[in-house]
Design an enzyme around this catalytic site. Structure first.
Site, PDB file in Angstrom:
ATOM      1  NE  ARG A   1      11.008   3.209  -0.397  1.00 45.51           N
ATOM      2  CZ  ARG A   1      11.140   4.479  -0.736  1.00 45.51           C
ATOM      3  NH1 ARG A   1      12.323   5.055  -0.705  1.00 45.51           N
ATOM      4  NH2 ARG A   1      10.100   5.169  -1.151  1.00 45.51           N
TER       5      ARG A   1
ATOM      6  CB  SER B   1       8.971   1.362  -5.323  1.00 40.69           C
ATOM      7  OG  SER B   1       8.500   2.174  -6.378  1.00 40.69           O
TER       8      SER B   1
ATOM      9  CD  GLU C   1       4.824   2.780  -6.241  1.00 37.77           C
ATOM     10  OE1 GLU C   1       3.605   2.738  -6.446  1.00 37.77           O
ATOM     11  OE2 GLU C   1       5.369   2.170  -5.288  1.00 37.77           O
ATOM     12  CD  GLU C   2      10.186   8.790  -1.499  1.00 38.01           C
ATOM     13  OE1 GLU C   2      10.805   7.713  -1.495  1.00 38.01           O
ATOM     14  OE2 GLU C   2      10.278   9.631  -0.577  1.00 38.01           O
ATOM     15  N   GLY C   3       9.850   9.039  -6.657  1.00 37.14           N
ATOM     16  CA  GLY C   3      10.444   9.995  -7.594  1.00 37.14           C
ATOM     17  C   GLY C   3       9.452  10.405  -8.671  1.00 37.14           C
TER      18      GLY C   3
END
Ligand SMILES: Nc1ccn([C@@H]2O[C@H](COP(=O)(O)OP(=O)(O)O)[C@@H](O)[C@H]2O)c(=O)n1
Ligand SMILES: [Ca+2]
Length: 499
Positions: free
Chosen positions: A135, A170, A173-175
């Protein structure tokens, strides 16, 4: 009519017919039970596989998952069977040499070929998800980030698996996928039990995800799922630049700027309470500012002398400066004007939260004891630390005082955990043998392995079914025998009556 009954009672074939019938019925029952057992016997288990590459800011890990082919949609069926750590740094570090990113994956992918049975290779999906390191590279140099992704894509396509894509995921999404992973592994998703919040600390970003008790006031922080027939309304936020490696740079840059203003020495001496007394390391200014997380500053000297003095409470003061808590446009915020409801329920804290707290032996103490122990650790002379941990690389060893203090400050001052709910945080690496992290949740989602509705279940388990069938058949058989007995007695009575 009387004559007819007399003939029936005296029929010499009556007993053999009854014996024949009984044998025939027993045989029938035996055949029926045998067929039912054979028919319902579980087939030999066949497994399916999936591969996910976690391309983190500091390094890439390859995860191989396995699940029984016939139980795809049952919760808790997927398990991690292997991990491989790619040698070298994360893929974002190959910005100047994109080809190297793809090549770096080779060893682990060859290992994956050996771990997964060959007949399953072509149907085994491979996903690569890149996180905060990529990122940041994309923000800094989009072309370079595209080249790195093209390189890993090219490399992954050379293996016999079913390549499904390489992309930057994103922060949301990771969380969210980290939350799905921990709750899937704990088998919380198809039960009315509470769920576990997820805390993930990486090198370049950190995520907090949980089901709050209050309304989510900002749309960016809200995620909805329907899993196994239950609706979940999650709060999630990912702080880019607040992973532990970027936070160290943020904190050092602030110390450097004030040291630069005060000192005329060359190289500039940066005195740091987050490093052990006696620690002294020469760094380049460039190594601190080589990230889009900070504005470049105009500092003439290219070299700094980084000197530790190990003072935990001053270290915490310096770390607090990287969290901006002065403004909040919502009813409450964590930091940097980000909305966050009060933390609620139990949490699993994994990745670097675990690595650091485990190293410092601080995974199960109260907040007060944790602070005391950390204070003692930070004030231990650097020479002693090196002696105590001869096998740990000095770069990593030198950073644990900072990282431990950063974790405490992030959790307490950033996310607003208190000494009352500190024990609700479990520092963990694995759950039932599988790593906590976003990769499993990501794969479960992309392979549609978590259905929105609860799958239909059998009335009773296999063993129970067979037992029930056997007992029920025996019961009917006994009833039949009783009926025969009754029939025999009544005909005898009738016979006596006639005679
Ligand atoms: N055994 C390990 C492995 C990783 N780590 C750290 O855990 C963090 C993992 O971050 P990451 O590479 O997943 O980075 P993100 O892209 O998630 O921000 C890094 O700061 C590593 O240095 C550790 O402290 N001990
Ligand atoms: Ca990570």
């Amino acid at each position: 009519m009387d004559e007819q009954e007399e003939v029936k009672v005296k029929n010499p074939w009556h007993r053999p017919v009854l014996i024949f019938l009984t044998v025939f019925i027993i045989l029938g029952i035996v055949i029926m039970v045998s067929i039912s057992v054979v028919q319902n016997k579980p087939l030999p288990k066949k497994y399916k596989y999936g591969i996910v590459l976690d391309a983190g800011s500091s390094h890439t890990s390859v995860f191989i998952y396995e699940w029984p082919a016939e139980k795809e949609n049952n919760t808790g069926m997927v398990r991690q069977i292997h991990t491989c750590n790619v040698k070298g740094k994360g893929i974002s570090s190959y910005n100047a040499n994109p080809d190297g990113a793809g090549k770096s994956l080779q060893e682990c992918m060859v290992e994956a070929k050996q771990k997964i049975p060959a007949y399953r290779h072509s149907e085994t999906p491979v996903y690569l998800g890149a996180t905060a390191g990529m990122r940041l590279l994309k923000m800094e140099d989009e072309t370079a980030s595209e080249k790195v992704l093209a390189s890993v894509e090219h490399s992954l396509k050379t293996y016999p698996f079913s390549y499904q894509g390489a992309r930057i995921i994103s922060g949301q999404e990771e969380g969210a996928f980290g939350w799905i992973t921990v709750n899937y592994l704990n088998q919380n998703l198809n039960k009315p039990t509470g769920t576990l919040g997820a805390l993930d600390l990486g090198g370049a970003s950190t995520q907090i995800t949980f089901i709050p008790q209050q309304e989510i006031e900002s749309g960016d922080n809200s995620i909805d799922f329907r899993l196994y027939g239950n609706d979940y309304h999650l709060y999630t936020h990912s702080f880019l630049c607040y992973g532990k490696d970027q936070a160290l740079k943020l904190s050092l840059s602030k110390k450097l700027v004030s040291a630069h203003a005060a000192s005329k020495t060359d190289p500039i001496e940066v005195r740091d309470p987050c490093f052990h007394p006696g620690y002294n390391f020469t760094r380049t200014v460039q190594s601190i500012f080589d990230t889009p997380c900070m504005k470049a500053v105009n500092i003439s000297s290219g070299i700094i002398s980084h000197v530790g003095f190990g003072d935990w409470s001053q270290c915490q003061q310096s770390i607090r400066k990287v969290f901006n808590t002065s403004r909040c446009a919502y009813s409450k915020c964590s930091f940097n004007e980000v909305f966050q409801p009060s933390v609620y329920g139990k949490f699993g804290a994994f990745s670097a939260f675990f690595f650091v707290m485990d190293f410092l032996n601080l995974t199960s103490d109260s907040l007060a004891i944790t602070k005391q122990k950390l204070e003692k650790y930070c004030s231990t002379p650097w020479k002693k630390i090196v002696e105590n941990y001869p096998l740990v690389k000095e770069k990593y060893l030198s950073e644990y005082c900072f990282s431990g203090t950063y974790i405490l400050t992030l959790l307490e001052d950033g996310y607003n955990f208190t000494s009352e709910n500190w024990q609700d945080i479990s520092f963990l690496k694995k759950i039932k043998g599988s790593d906590a992290g976003w990769t499993l949740g990501y794969m479960l989602n992309l392979t549609n392995m978590i259905p929105a509705e609860a799958p239909d279940t059998r009335l009773m388990p296999y063993g129970g079914y067979v037992t029930f069938m056997i007992f029920f058949t025996l019961f009917i058989f006994v009833l039949f025998l009783l009926a025969c007995l009754y029939f025999r007695q009544s005909t005898r009575k009738a016979q006596k009556g006639i005679i």
